[in-house]
Design a protein around this motif. Structure first.
Motif, PDB file in Angstrom:
ATOM      1  N   LEU A 257       0.835  -1.205   0.000  1.00 59.93           N
ATOM      2  CA  LEU A 257       0.000   0.000   0.000  1.00 59.93           C
ATOM      3  C   LEU A 257       0.870   1.256   0.000  1.00 59.93           C
ATOM      4  O   LEU A 257       0.631   2.187  -0.778  1.00 59.93           O
ATOM      5  CB  LEU A 257      -0.927   0.006   1.213  1.00 59.93           C
ATOM      6  CG  LEU A 257      -1.720   1.285   1.474  1.00 59.93           C
ATOM      7  CD1 LEU A 257      -2.660   1.604   0.322  1.00 59.93           C
ATOM      8  CD2 LEU A 257      -2.492   1.167   2.774  1.00 59.93           C
ATOM      9  N   ALA A 258       1.896   1.279   0.836  1.00 55.47           N
ATOM     10  CA  ALA A 258       2.792   2.439   0.894  1.00 55.47           C
ATOM     11  C   ALA A 258       3.513   2.647  -0.425  1.00 55.47           C
ATOM     12  O   ALA A 258       3.657   3.786  -0.897  1.00 55.47           O
ATOM     13  CB  ALA A 258       3.792   2.271   2.033  1.00 55.47           C
ATOM     14  N   LEU A 259       3.953   1.562  -1.046  1.00 56.48           N
ATOM     15  CA  LEU A 259       4.618   1.672  -2.352  1.00 56.48           C
ATOM     16  C   LEU A 259       3.649   2.216  -3.398  1.00 56.48           C
ATOM     17  O   LEU A 259       4.018   3.061  -4.223  1.00 56.48           O
ATOM     18  CB  LEU A 259       5.176   0.315  -2.799  1.00 56.48           C
ATOM     19  CG  LEU A 259       6.363  -0.223  -2.019  1.00 56.48           C
ATOM     20  CD1 LEU A 259       6.685  -1.650  -2.460  1.00 56.48           C
ATOM     21  CD2 LEU A 259       7.584   0.674  -2.186  1.00 56.48           C
TER      22      LEU A 259
ATOM     23  N   LEU B 283       4.770  -1.334  -9.743  1.00 56.61           N
ATOM     24  CA  LEU B 283       5.103  -0.399  -8.673  1.00 56.61           C
ATOM     25  C   LEU B 283       6.438   0.298  -8.911  1.00 56.61           C
ATOM     26  O   LEU B 283       6.849   1.148  -8.128  1.00 56.61           O
ATOM     27  CB  LEU B 283       5.131  -1.123  -7.314  1.00 56.61           C
ATOM     28  CG  LEU B 283       3.785  -1.605  -6.787  1.00 56.61           C
ATOM     29  CD1 LEU B 283       3.971  -2.496  -5.572  1.00 56.61           C
ATOM     30  CD2 LEU B 283       2.881  -0.424  -6.457  1.00 56.61           C
ATOM     31  N   GLU B 284       7.102  -0.103  -9.992  1.00 59.44           N
ATOM     32  CA  GLU B 284       8.361   0.522 -10.416  1.00 59.44           C
ATOM     33  C   GLU B 284       9.450   0.401  -9.357  1.00 59.44           C
ATOM     34  O   GLU B 284      10.152   1.357  -9.044  1.00 59.44           O
ATOM     35  CB  GLU B 284       8.125   1.987 -10.798  1.00 59.44           C
ATOM     36  CG  GLU B 284       7.098   2.154 -11.899  1.00 59.44           C
ATOM     37  CD  GLU B 284       6.684   3.594 -12.140  1.00 59.44           C
ATOM     38  OE1 GLU B 284       7.223   4.507 -11.485  1.00 59.44           O
ATOM     39  OE2 GLU B 284       5.815   3.809 -13.001  1.00 59.44           O
ATOM     40  N   VAL B 285       9.559  -0.822  -8.774  1.00 59.54           N
ATOM     41  CA  VAL B 285      10.598  -1.108  -7.785  1.00 59.54           C
ATOM     42  C   VAL B 285      11.294  -2.407  -8.173  1.00 59.54           C
ATOM     43  O   VAL B 285      10.757  -3.215  -8.924  1.00 59.54           O
ATOM     44  CB  VAL B 285      10.029  -1.239  -6.352  1.00 59.54           C
ATOM     45  CG1 VAL B 285       9.403   0.067  -5.890  1.00 59.54           C
ATOM     46  CG2 VAL B 285       9.033  -2.378  -6.230  1.00 59.54           C
ATOM     47  N   GLU B 286      12.508  -2.580  -7.641  1.00 54.84           N
ATOM     48  CA  GLU B 286      13.205  -3.842  -7.828  1.00 54.84           C
ATOM     49  C   GLU B 286      12.451  -4.927  -7.051  1.00 54.84           C
ATOM     50  O   GLU B 286      11.822  -4.654  -6.028  1.00 54.84           O
ATOM     51  CB  GLU B 286      14.645  -3.739  -7.329  1.00 54.84           C
ATOM     52  CG  GLU B 286      15.500  -2.766  -8.123  1.00 54.84           C
ATOM     53  CD  GLU B 286      15.736  -3.219  -9.551  1.00 54.84           C
ATOM     54  OE1 GLU B 286      15.872  -4.444  -9.785  1.00 54.84           O
ATOM     55  OE2 GLU B 286      15.767  -2.348 -10.443  1.00 54.84           O
TER      56      GLU B 286
ATOM     57  N   ASN C  44       3.113   5.918  -3.308  1.00 61.42           N
ATOM     58  CA  ASN C  44       4.238   6.727  -3.785  1.00 61.42           C
ATOM     59  C   ASN C  44       4.158   7.009  -5.280  1.00 61.42           C
ATOM     60  O   ASN C  44       4.942   7.795  -5.805  1.00 61.42           O
ATOM     61  CB  ASN C  44       5.569   6.033  -3.479  1.00 61.42           C
ATOM     62  CG  ASN C  44       5.921   6.110  -2.012  1.00 61.42           C
ATOM     63  OD1 ASN C  44       5.538   7.037  -1.318  1.00 61.42           O
ATOM     64  ND2 ASN C  44       6.647   5.120  -1.548  1.00 61.42           N
ATOM     65  N   ILE C  45       3.233   6.364  -5.960  1.00 60.09           N
ATOM     66  CA  ILE C  45       3.082   6.554  -7.404  1.00 60.09           C
ATOM     67  C   ILE C  45       1.955   7.552  -7.648  1.00 60.09           C
ATOM     68  O   ILE C  45       0.865   7.415  -7.100  1.00 60.09           O
ATOM     69  CB  ILE C  45       2.780   5.217  -8.109  1.00 60.09           C
ATOM     70  CG1 ILE C  45       3.922   4.237  -7.883  1.00 60.09           C
ATOM     71  CG2 ILE C  45       2.547   5.442  -9.597  1.00 60.09           C
ATOM     72  CD1 ILE C  45       3.645   2.849  -8.409  1.00 60.09           C
ATOM     73  N   LYS C  46       2.220   8.533  -8.454  1.00 56.39           N
ATOM     74  CA  LYS C  46       1.219   9.562  -8.751  1.00 56.39           C
ATOM     75  C   LYS C  46       0.231   9.072  -9.802  1.00 56.39           C
ATOM     76  O   LYS C  46       0.601   8.434 -10.779  1.00 56.39           O
ATOM     77  CB  LYS C  46       1.891  10.847  -9.249  1.00 56.39           C
ATOM     78  CG  LYS C  46       2.848  11.456  -8.244  1.00 56.39           C
ATOM     79  CD  LYS C  46       2.132  11.855  -6.981  1.00 56.39           C
ATOM     80  CE  LYS C  46       3.111  12.441  -5.982  1.00 56.39           C
ATOM     81  NZ  LYS C  46       2.669  12.282  -4.619  1.00 56.39           N
TER      82      LYS C  46
END
Length: 83
Positions: free
Chosen positions: A18-20, A73-76, A23-25
């Motif tokens: 949820l936090a990740l 989510l654009e994370v590793e 962080n995405i607009k």
């Protein structure tokens, strides 16, 4: 394995997801984070219901879903587990 509270770990993992996501607009609503629906639309693999279940810690997440989550989510991949 008796000392692992899997239900609690799923909840903590869900809160991290949820936090990740927050962080995405959003591209639909200026100044707001991406919604579950918008995330689902971007992933083309995960539906809104599943995202909600993950964020609430209600389900065990499949490996394929984890890969899709990391990408959208654009994370590793390993960032998903840093909660």
């Amino acid at each position: 394995m008796d000392d692992i509270d899997f239900k609690e770990e799923r909840k903590r993992f869900g809160q991290h997801i949820l936090a990740l996501r927050q962080n995405i607009k959003s591209t639909e609503y200026e100044g707001r984070p991406i919604s579950q629906q918008e995330l689902a639309d971007r992933s083309e693999y995960i539906n809104k219901k599943t995202i909600g279940q993950i964020e609430r810690g209600e389900i065990n997440v499949k490996f394929d879903t984890l890969i899709a989550l990391a990408k959208v989510l654009e994370v590793e991949f390993d960032e998903l587990f840093k909660y």
